[in-house]
Design an enzyme around this catalytic site. Structure first.
Site, PDB file in Angstrom:
ATOM      1  N   THR A  97       4.046   1.911  -8.527  1.00 15.44           N
ATOM      2  CA  THR A  97       3.863   0.517  -8.969  1.00 15.44           C
ATOM      3  C   THR A  97       3.573   0.476 -10.465  1.00 15.44           C
ATOM      4  O   THR A  97       2.674   1.175 -10.938  1.00 15.44           O
ATOM      5  CB  THR A  97       2.699  -0.108  -8.175  1.00 15.44           C
ATOM      6  OG1 THR A  97       2.958   0.101  -6.793  1.00 15.44           O
ATOM      7  CG2 THR A  97       2.578  -1.587  -8.451  1.00 15.44           C
ATOM      8  N   ASP A 106       9.363  -0.678  -3.433  1.00 17.77           N
ATOM      9  CA  ASP A 106       8.752   0.210  -2.448  1.00 17.77           C
ATOM     10  C   ASP A 106       7.940  -0.658  -1.467  1.00 17.77           C
ATOM     11  O   ASP A 106       6.710  -0.672  -1.491  1.00 17.77           O
ATOM     12  CB  ASP A 106       7.855   1.210  -3.195  1.00 17.77           C
ATOM     13  CG  ASP A 106       7.182   2.194  -2.268  1.00 17.77           C
ATOM     14  OD1 ASP A 106       7.783   2.526  -1.232  1.00 17.77           O
ATOM     15  OD2 ASP A 106       6.064   2.629  -2.586  1.00 17.77           O
ATOM     16  N   ARG A 153       0.369  -2.750   4.207  1.00 12.45           N
ATOM     17  CA  ARG A 153      -0.960  -2.268   3.788  1.00 12.45           C
ATOM     18  C   ARG A 153      -1.891  -1.972   4.951  1.00 12.45           C
ATOM     19  O   ARG A 153      -2.731  -1.070   4.842  1.00 12.45           O
ATOM     20  CB  ARG A 153      -1.618  -3.286   2.853  1.00 12.45           C
ATOM     21  CG  ARG A 153      -0.823  -3.614   1.601  1.00 12.45           C
ATOM     22  CD  ARG A 153      -0.576  -2.387   0.747  1.00 12.45           C
ATOM     23  NE  ARG A 153       0.125  -2.742  -0.495  1.00 12.45           N
ATOM     24  CZ  ARG A 153       0.606  -1.849  -1.336  1.00 12.45           C
ATOM     25  NH1 ARG A 153       0.491  -0.543  -1.083  1.00 12.45           N
ATOM     26  NH2 ARG A 153       1.243  -2.229  -2.428  1.00 12.45           N
ATOM     27  N   GLU A 196       6.240  -3.449  -4.040  1.00 15.19           N
ATOM     28  CA  GLU A 196       5.752  -2.690  -5.201  1.00 15.19           C
ATOM     29  C   GLU A 196       6.885  -2.628  -6.207  1.00 15.19           C
ATOM     30  O   GLU A 196       7.963  -2.118  -5.897  1.00 15.19           O
ATOM     31  CB  GLU A 196       5.306  -1.271  -4.801  1.00 15.19           C
ATOM     32  CG  GLU A 196       4.028  -1.256  -3.963  1.00 15.19           C
ATOM     33  CD  GLU A 196       3.400   0.140  -3.829  1.00 15.19           C
ATOM     34  OE1 GLU A 196       4.105   1.143  -4.066  1.00 15.19           O
ATOM     35  OE2 GLU A 196       2.195   0.210  -3.488  1.00 15.19           O
ATOM     36  N   THR A 208      13.386   0.811   1.596  1.00 17.61           N
ATOM     37  CA  THR A 208      13.152   0.757   0.161  1.00 17.61           C
ATOM     38  C   THR A 208      14.410   0.142  -0.439  1.00 17.61           C
ATOM     39  O   THR A 208      15.513   0.490  -0.018  1.00 17.61           O
ATOM     40  CB  THR A 208      12.937   2.172  -0.413  1.00 17.61           C
ATOM     41  OG1 THR A 208      11.859   2.794   0.307  1.00 17.61           O
ATOM     42  CG2 THR A 208      12.628   2.144  -1.893  1.00 17.61           C
ATOM     43  N   GLU A 217       8.758  -1.139  -9.009  1.00 16.82           N
ATOM     44  CA  GLU A 217       8.853   0.219  -9.569  1.00 16.82           C
ATOM     45  C   GLU A 217      10.155   0.398 -10.353  1.00 16.82           C
ATOM     46  O   GLU A 217      11.119  -0.348 -10.175  1.00 16.82           O
ATOM     47  CB  GLU A 217       8.835   1.272  -8.442  1.00 16.82           C
ATOM     48  CG  GLU A 217       7.601   1.211  -7.559  1.00 16.82           C
ATOM     49  CD  GLU A 217       7.417   2.465  -6.702  1.00 16.82           C
ATOM     50  OE1 GLU A 217       8.117   3.471  -6.947  1.00 16.82           O
ATOM     51  OE2 GLU A 217       6.565   2.411  -5.799  1.00 16.82           O
ATOM     52  N   LYS A 238       5.543   3.044   4.396  1.00 14.04           N
ATOM     53  CA  LYS A 238       6.475   3.092   3.278  1.00 14.04           C
ATOM     54  C   LYS A 238       7.911   3.340   3.723  1.00 14.04           C
ATOM     55  O   LYS A 238       8.841   3.056   2.963  1.00 14.04           O
ATOM     56  CB  LYS A 238       6.079   4.243   2.338  1.00 14.04           C
ATOM     57  CG  LYS A 238       4.682   4.132   1.750  1.00 14.04           C
ATOM     58  CD  LYS A 238       4.615   3.099   0.655  1.00 14.04           C
ATOM     59  CE  LYS A 238       3.313   3.204  -0.137  1.00 14.04           C
ATOM     60  NZ  LYS A 238       3.341   2.327  -1.321  1.00 14.04           N
ATOM     61  N   ASP A 285       8.151   9.577  -4.635  1.00 15.33           N
ATOM     62  CA  ASP A 285       7.519   8.414  -5.252  1.00 15.33           C
ATOM     63  C   ASP A 285       6.246   8.851  -5.971  1.00 15.33           C
ATOM     64  O   ASP A 285       5.360   9.450  -5.356  1.00 15.33           O
ATOM     65  CB  ASP A 285       7.215   7.379  -4.169  1.00 15.33           C
ATOM     66  CG  ASP A 285       7.103   5.982  -4.757  1.00 15.33           C
ATOM     67  OD1 ASP A 285       7.649   5.743  -5.854  1.00 15.33           O
ATOM     68  OD2 ASP A 285       6.474   5.127  -4.111  1.00 15.33           O
ATOM     69  N   ARG A 304     -12.634   2.796  -3.163  1.00 19.88           N
ATOM     70  CA  ARG A 304     -13.601   3.797  -3.647  1.00 19.88           C
ATOM     71  C   ARG A 304     -14.342   3.196  -4.843  1.00 19.88           C
ATOM     72  O   ARG A 304     -14.176   3.647  -5.987  1.00 19.88           O
ATOM     73  CB  ARG A 304     -12.873   5.067  -4.125  1.00 19.88           C
ATOM     74  CG  ARG A 304     -12.042   5.793  -3.078  1.00 19.88           C
ATOM     75  CD  ARG A 304     -11.232   6.946  -3.678  1.00 19.88           C
ATOM     76  NE  ARG A 304     -10.255   6.483  -4.661  1.00 19.88           N
ATOM     77  CZ  ARG A 304      -9.001   6.139  -4.364  1.00 19.88           C
ATOM     78  NH1 ARG A 304      -8.556   6.217  -3.137  1.00 19.88           N
ATOM     79  NH2 ARG A 304      -8.188   5.695  -5.308  1.00 19.88           N
ATOM     80  N   GLN A 338      -0.760   1.296   6.307  1.00 21.02           N
ATOM     81  CA  GLN A 338      -1.041   2.323   5.291  1.00 21.02           C
ATOM     82  C   GLN A 338      -2.497   2.767   5.312  1.00 21.02           C
ATOM     83  O   GLN A 338      -2.795   3.958   5.278  1.00 21.02           O
ATOM     84  CB  GLN A 338      -0.676   1.773   3.904  1.00 21.02           C
ATOM     85  CG  GLN A 338      -0.833   2.796   2.780  1.00 21.02           C
ATOM     86  CD  GLN A 338      -0.358   2.267   1.431  1.00 21.02           C
ATOM     87  OE1 GLN A 338       0.201   1.178   1.341  1.00 21.02           O
ATOM     88  NE2 GLN A 338      -0.570   3.038   0.380  1.00 21.02           N
ATOM     89  N   GLU A 351      -2.754  -5.842  -5.483  1.00 24.80           N
ATOM     90  CA  GLU A 351      -3.534  -6.001  -6.709  1.00 24.80           C
ATOM     91  C   GLU A 351      -3.775  -7.468  -7.057  1.00 24.80           C
ATOM     92  O   GLU A 351      -4.835  -7.834  -7.559  1.00 24.80           O
ATOM     93  CB  GLU A 351      -2.799  -5.358  -7.883  1.00 24.80           C
ATOM     94  CG  GLU A 351      -2.874  -3.854  -7.914  1.00 24.80           C
ATOM     95  CD  GLU A 351      -2.147  -3.320  -9.143  1.00 24.80           C
ATOM     96  OE1 GLU A 351      -2.498  -3.703 -10.263  1.00 24.80           O
ATOM     97  OE2 GLU A 351      -1.186  -2.545  -8.958  1.00 24.80           O
ATOM     98  N   HIS A 396      -2.711   0.550 -11.828  1.00 23.77           N
ATOM     99  CA  HIS A 396      -2.509   0.341 -10.381  1.00 23.77           C
ATOM    100  C   HIS A 396      -3.519   1.172  -9.584  1.00 23.77           C
ATOM    101  O   HIS A 396      -4.144   0.694  -8.636  1.00 23.77           O
ATOM    102  CB  HIS A 396      -1.074   0.737 -10.019  1.00 23.77           C
ATOM    103  CG  HIS A 396      -0.794   0.765  -8.543  1.00 23.77           C
ATOM    104  ND1 HIS A 396      -0.870  -0.345  -7.743  1.00 23.77           N
ATOM    105  CD2 HIS A 396      -0.429   1.790  -7.714  1.00 23.77           C
ATOM    106  CE1 HIS A 396      -0.556  -0.015  -6.478  1.00 23.77           C
ATOM    107  NE2 HIS A 396      -0.296   1.266  -6.449  1.00 23.77           N
TER     108      HIS A 396
END
Lengths: 436, 436
Positions: free
Chosen positions: B369, B242, B246, B208, B266, B210, B262, B137, B153, B249, B383, B144
């Site tokens: 994503t 996907d 969270r 997600e 899927t 994808e 994850k 992946d 961050r 994660q 998001e 994203h």
């Protein structure tokens, strides 16, 4: 869980003379499976015994094994031991008992067949033992984690999650190869100290001395494997070299973890030492350092705490091109023991499936670098040299990282007073220069 | 690279009436492959056409396809499209031409066979299209990356390596399922705001949106695939969800990246839209923001910069249990386009193999994503809601994360003036409650 039987009897000796040599990895008490071919034909399933390999197809044809094993043994042909690994634990234990009977000195059923039954290991080509679906690599040594963290996160070398989560990442199955396959030095990118981003051959190629576990029984998607059932899903064990390119790894791993630094290739030993063979070497799970939290309930089982550990001596040696030319043997750079792991293999399986993720026959579970507490048990060059303090080799050469032409050899051995030691065979790979 | 031929001719119409409906995903210009079964027998290879599926085994038996395709078509039976995907590009293009000829209105070879050749999609069970070896992946949307990074961050939302490295991680192939399979809410551990480490059902289940690419031709371990040869290794494309937990994660990902967050499962759509079918929708690679470095040489090819992008409209919709009960349709929460990706699929393949790691037929490559620059193109709930600003649904419900009983539907469509639009079919999964 631990079940000792006549197959572990130290008095048992084999009519295959080399199996009675105290130095062999493969006495009659071991009986690891492998995939071998002795010519152009597809690989078939065998059992290592001394310097020989018992041909399971041959044993079946000679009427020495029950016909109920026929489809499992035939199913291995040209692929891997997966069909055997799918047998239930009872059938596998019965097969081991039967093989031990056939190979012991007292046997008289094999008499007329012995020549055809045993193939010289020297004349056989050993193949990847399993057809590997998924390859998951854990991070189960706190000592490895701590030493690595001291450089990158000096204030807080062990991540906050470490004592709760058996940390792992998905690795790459397509590039797993059996011992003896050459390792091409990978190209990759990283940021140099000067600030520029460089693409070229790695300048920090490392080994990681690991234990691998092969999954026997699959689990079902959506259904976690409870920790007390986890051992039922392990077929057996091998040695594993998780070759790593440290410069590439440092640059690429934020934020999704290592990728190309690890996928270049992974080497496994050709023999699957079964969970049954290792029964005498089970010990208590390593004691946690004072103050550490107890494992969460899904990672805790009394039986696992009591005998989920494994007392396995593991060694890594380096032989440079110059040493090979001079006939000098590989030089041991690491001596460690699997008993130092923070997490047991059952905890790894329980965690891996705790979200419902299914494991499948042939999946390979790596332990992560098996470093112990002492300096001599640092199980990768990153820990030993820190990229700065080269190892001195007996011939005057030195190594900070691996050099083209170096070969790295892993061996493993289980020993316990009152039992015959058993081993894992060789896990070896030699570095080829990078492609231009 | 881009080769348009008679199969893309917008004037071409099929004798399968539903294929001429402007709303269908599967006009005669598409011809995606799938694996289907219409009863208890093993799945076989087919081609979607309107509301039907052309049975490739049937077409072969009727003498409508050259015998040279027989082994590839038979090789798919009970496994996946891998044997077809291994054909070289010339053979695949010739097969597409032939299928287009057979299905067009003007054809007269199929006449007596038409009833047996076409299976109603409603009566068929669609299976996972490929036997998947590895699942990788990527993280190819800068949008994203930037939106996710702003929370975790804030000073430096985009990692320093992002504009150099097509970042990816190995994901889990065993738990990939075809559209329609239920998704069991996973249990897992994370640290709560209160500081205690909790194990239980995820409280932050996300999708997600994808694009997936399936590998056709394998590469060889040790030998990188140069970027200008990368397109030769792509068999075709699917939609991919996907699913991500969270909370799990965030807690588990330091330092080795996401794992159980994850691997729960899927979902992929059942149809493989071939690279040939998508030829008209190829566009230039997305322009890099001013000041970004040029791709390193191994990630740069003129042809890829010119037409390595794909103009694909992608949508994600949610239908809650209450909406389903009330007969309300799924509500669209994301509309994005694959053209916004920072990295092309060829760059992903070139990077993936740049260290010598081999790719294999059936490998699944996820894009990551597919978020675009606008708010409406945010392609996951993390998001859209940031865990704080719920989406309002038309029936008065709201969602921050997915709730048991919700289903998530992805659709994809390629449109270009002068061409007949083609689509990807449905990629859908419904959330089941966690195991106690």
């Amino acid at each position: 869980m631990i079940q000792l039987d006549a197959t572990h009897d130290p008095a048992r000796r084999s009519w295959v003379g080399s199996a009675n040599d105290p130095a062999t990895d493969f006495p009659i008490q071991n009986l690891p499976y492998c995939m071998f071919s002795s010519g152009a034909e597809p690989a078939r399933a065998g059992v290592a015994i001394g310097d020989g390999i018992l041909d399971l197809e041959g044993a079946l044809e000679a009427g020495l094994l029950a016909p109920s094993y026929a489809s499992a043994i035939a199913g291995c042909r040209g692929t891997g031991l997966n069909a055997l690994a799918r047998l239930d634990r009872g059938a596998l234990r019965a097969l081991r008992l039967r093989l031990s009977e056939l190979l012991r000195v007292e046997d008289d059923a094999t008499g007329p067949h012995r020549d055809r039954l045993i193939v010289s290991a020297r004349q056989a080509v050993l193949q990847l033992p399993m057809k590997i679906g998924g390859f998951t690599d854990f991070f189960a040594s706190l000592h490895h984690t701590e030493r690595g963290g001291r450089r990158t996160r000096p204030d807080n070398p062990v991540p906050a999650n470490y004592r709760y989560v058996p940390i792992a990442y998905n690795s790459r199955a397509s590039s797993v190869r059996v011992s003896g396959a050459a390792i091409r030095r990978p190209n990759g990118q990283w940021r140099r100290a000067t600030g520029d981003v460089h693409f070229g051959p790695t300048e920090a190629l490392d080994f990681e001395l690991e234990l691998g576990a092969f999954v026997g029984h699959s689990s079902v998607l959506g259904d976690p494997v409870p920790i007390d059932r986890a051992p039922d899903h392990i077929f057996g064990y091998c040695l594993l070299n998780d070759w790593s390119a440290r410069d590439i790894q440092r640059w690429e791993s934020v934020p999704l973890g290592p990728f190309l630094a690890k996928t270049l290739s992974t080497t496994v030993s050709p023999f699957v030492v079964t969970a049954d063979a290792l029964a005498p070497y089970r010990i208590a799970a390593a004691a946690r350092p004072a103050g550490d939290p107890a494992p969460l309930p899904y990672l805790h089982a009394e039986a696992d705490q009591r005998d989920g550990g494994l007392d396995l001596l593991l060694k890594a040696s380096i032989q440079t091109e110059a040493m090979r030319t001079a006939g000098a043997p590989p030089h041991c750079v690491t001596t460690t023991n699997f008993k130092h792991m923070y997490w047991t293999v059952a905890q790894m399986i329980a965690h891996h499936t705790s979200n419902g993720c299914n494991i499948e026959t042939g999946d390979l579970i790596g332990s992560g670098t098996t470093s112990g507490p002492t300096d001599e048990s640092r199980a990768c060059l990153a820990e030993i040299t820190d990229g700065e303090r080269p190892i001195a080799l007996p011939n005057g050469e030195s190594r900070t990282w691996l050099v083209d032409g170096d070969s790295v050899l892993f061996t493993g051995r289980a020993e316990r007073p009152g039992f015959v030691p058993i081993g894992f065979g060789r896990c070896e790979g030699r570095i080829l220069p990078a492609h231009a």
